[in-house]
Design a protein around this motif. Structure first.
Motif, short mmCIF file in Angstrom:
data_model
loop_
_atom_site.label_atom_id
_atom_site.label_comp_id
_atom_site.label_asym_id
_atom_site.label_seq_id
_atom_site.Cartn_x
_atom_site.Cartn_y
_atom_site.Cartn_z
N GLU A 10 0.81 -1.22 0.00
CA GLU A 10 0.00 0.00 0.00
C GLU A 10 0.84 1.28 0.00
O GLU A 10 0.30 2.37 -0.08
CB GLU A 10 -0.94 0.00 1.21
CG GLU A 10 -1.95 -1.13 1.18
CD GLU A 10 -2.97 -1.04 2.29
OE1 GLU A 10 -3.07 0.05 2.92
OE2 GLU A 10 -3.67 -2.04 2.55
N ARG A 11 2.17 1.12 0.04
CA ARG A 11 3.05 2.29 0.17
C ARG A 11 2.84 3.31 -0.93
O ARG A 11 2.79 4.52 -0.68
CB ARG A 11 4.52 1.84 0.18
CG ARG A 11 5.49 3.00 0.36
CD ARG A 11 6.92 2.61 0.09
NE ARG A 11 7.80 3.75 0.23
CZ ARG A 11 7.97 4.69 -0.69
NH1 ARG A 11 7.30 4.61 -1.84
NH2 ARG A 11 8.78 5.71 -0.48
N ASP A 12 2.70 2.85 -2.18
CA ASP A 12 2.64 3.78 -3.29
C ASP A 12 1.36 4.61 -3.33
O ASP A 12 1.29 5.60 -4.05
CB ASP A 12 2.80 3.01 -4.62
CG ASP A 12 4.18 2.41 -4.76
OD1 ASP A 12 5.17 3.12 -4.52
OD2 ASP A 12 4.28 1.23 -5.10
N ARG A 19 4.26 7.57 3.85
CA ARG A 19 5.38 6.86 3.23
C ARG A 19 6.62 6.92 4.12
O ARG A 19 7.39 5.97 4.18
CB ARG A 19 5.68 7.43 1.84
CG ARG A 19 4.71 6.97 0.77
CD ARG A 19 5.28 7.18 -0.63
NE ARG A 19 5.50 8.59 -0.91
CZ ARG A 19 4.59 9.41 -1.42
NH1 ARG A 19 3.38 8.95 -1.70
NH2 ARG A 19 4.88 10.67 -1.66
N ARG A 20 6.81 8.05 4.81
CA ARG A 20 7.96 8.16 5.72
C ARG A 20 7.83 7.15 6.85
O ARG A 20 8.81 6.50 7.24
CB ARG A 20 8.05 9.58 6.27
CG ARG A 20 8.54 10.61 5.25
CD ARG A 20 8.41 12.02 5.78
NE ARG A 20 9.21 12.23 6.98
CZ ARG A 20 9.11 13.31 7.76
NH1 ARG A 20 8.21 14.26 7.46
NH2 ARG A 20 9.88 13.45 8.81
N PHE A 24 10.29 3.79 7.34
CA PHE A 24 11.00 3.57 8.60
C PHE A 24 10.71 2.19 9.15
O PHE A 24 11.62 1.47 9.58
CB PHE A 24 10.60 4.63 9.63
CG PHE A 24 11.34 4.52 10.94
CD1 PHE A 24 12.53 5.21 11.13
CD2 PHE A 24 10.88 3.72 11.98
CE1 PHE A 24 13.23 5.10 12.33
CE2 PHE A 24 11.58 3.59 13.16
CZ PHE A 24 12.76 4.29 13.34
N ILE A 25 9.44 1.79 9.11
CA ILE A 25 9.08 0.47 9.63
C ILE A 25 9.69 -0.64 8.80
O ILE A 25 10.22 -1.62 9.32
CB ILE A 25 7.54 0.33 9.68
CG1 ILE A 25 6.96 1.29 10.72
CG2 ILE A 25 7.14 -1.11 10.01
CD1 ILE A 25 5.44 1.32 10.76
N SER A 50 -0.27 11.12 13.77
CA SER A 50 -0.01 10.61 12.43
C SER A 50 0.36 9.13 12.47
O SER A 50 -0.04 8.35 11.60
CB SER A 50 1.12 11.40 11.75
OG SER A 50 0.74 12.75 11.54
N VAL A 51 1.12 8.76 13.51
CA VAL A 51 1.51 7.35 13.67
C VAL A 51 0.29 6.50 13.99
O VAL A 51 0.11 5.41 13.43
CB VAL A 51 2.56 7.21 14.79
CG1 VAL A 51 2.89 5.74 15.04
CG2 VAL A 51 3.83 7.98 14.43
N VAL A 52 -0.58 7.01 14.86
CA VAL A 52 -1.80 6.28 15.24
C VAL A 52 -2.72 6.12 14.03
O VAL A 52 -3.24 5.03 13.76
CB VAL A 52 -2.53 7.02 16.38
CG1 VAL A 52 -3.86 6.30 16.69
CG2 VAL A 52 -1.65 7.07 17.63
#
Length: 283
Positions: A10-12, A19-20, A24-25, A50-52
């Protein structure tokens, strides 16, 4: 679907901030257990929310759920690789360790490729190929090797197959395209403009486009009526290329077997054609 594969797949389609987080993950999956959501946010210079939200968008209840799932995936992968490395190597045997590592990497890439191509999508493509009046097959460079080999297999099944190693020649043959014809376009990265142009012209003539590319956002895949996606990830470029080829071959083999099994007439035609080939080789 495993969490790291889900993130990769799903990154793209993610925003710049997402995406950052994803990168990182993916790059630090083995260290994620040591990061709280606030620490991860601070490391990336973003907000904790944003992480949540990133975790929830992937289908997890929250960041702890994502972190636990990634940790489990890393542990399973680590145990599997350690076991694979132990079995053939009695001592410090670099040869056996390399052999085990490559086999494990290929198996993982093929499994990811399987998960990226749902049954419904694969069966749709098999149906298109089985019912197509003609199947055009095109690929350049390394892709051309697999395109030519798969075109030969389709021919053995009694599928009227037109193989092109040059998109210009394909365009010159568009007058032969009829509604229901299928174009299998092999392109690892799906970026070559000449292939995209040929594909658009083919669709304009009433044909259906099936793209075969890496599982990335690319122009060819975006315009395709159906697509097969290949997963191959490794820090070493030469290994990554081998994983791509292995996964591609696995997926093509599976499509071929499905074509054989889904239509008894295709199976009969294959046996008949193989007998012909054997007779020619023996004479």
């Amino acid at each position: 679907m495993p969490p790291l594969l889900k993130i990769r797949s799903e990154r793209d389609s993610m925003s710049a901030i997402e995406r950052r987080i994803a990168d990182f993950i993916l790059d630090n999956a083995h260290l994620l257990r040591d990061y709280s959501s606030q620490q991860l946010a601070s490391a990336l210079g973003i907000s904790q929310s944003s992480v949540v939200k990133f975790s929830q968008k992937l289908g997890f209840k929250g960041y702890p759920d994502l972190k636990y799932s990634v940790g489990e995936a890393v542990a399973r992968a680590g145990n599997g690789q350690a076991e694979a490395a132990r079995q053939p190597a009695a001592g410090d045997d670099a040869y056996a360790a390399l052999d085990a590592s490559l086999r494990a990497s290929k198996a993982a890439a093929e499994e990811e490729t399987r998960l990226l191509n749902p049954r419904a999508d694969v069966e749709t493509i098999v149906g298109l190929l089985d019912q197509a009046p003609k199947v055009f097959v095109c690929g350049l460079g390394d892709d051309g090797v697999y395109a030519r080999e798969f075109a030969m297999r389709l021919s053995l099944l009694g599928v009227l197959t037109v193989h092109h190693a040059d998109p210009i020649l394909l365009i010159s043959n568009l007058s032969a395209v009829r509604p229901g014809d299928v174009l299998l376009m092999f392109s690892e990265f799906g970026q070559m403009p000449q292939l995209g142009h040929a594909a658009r012209e083919f669709q304009g003539a009433g044909g259906k486009l099936v793209s075969i590319t890496r599982h990335t956002a690319n122009p060819l895949r975006a315009m395709a009526d159906a697509s097969l996606a290949i997963s191959a990830h490794d820090p070493a470029p030469h290994i990554e290329q081998l994983l791509y080829r292995s996964s591609l071959q696995y997926l093509l083999d599976f499509v071929f077997v499905l074509l054989c099994q889904s239509n008894p007439e295709r199976h009969r035609q294959l046996a008949h054609n193989l007998e012909r080939v054997q007779h020619l080789l023996a004479s």
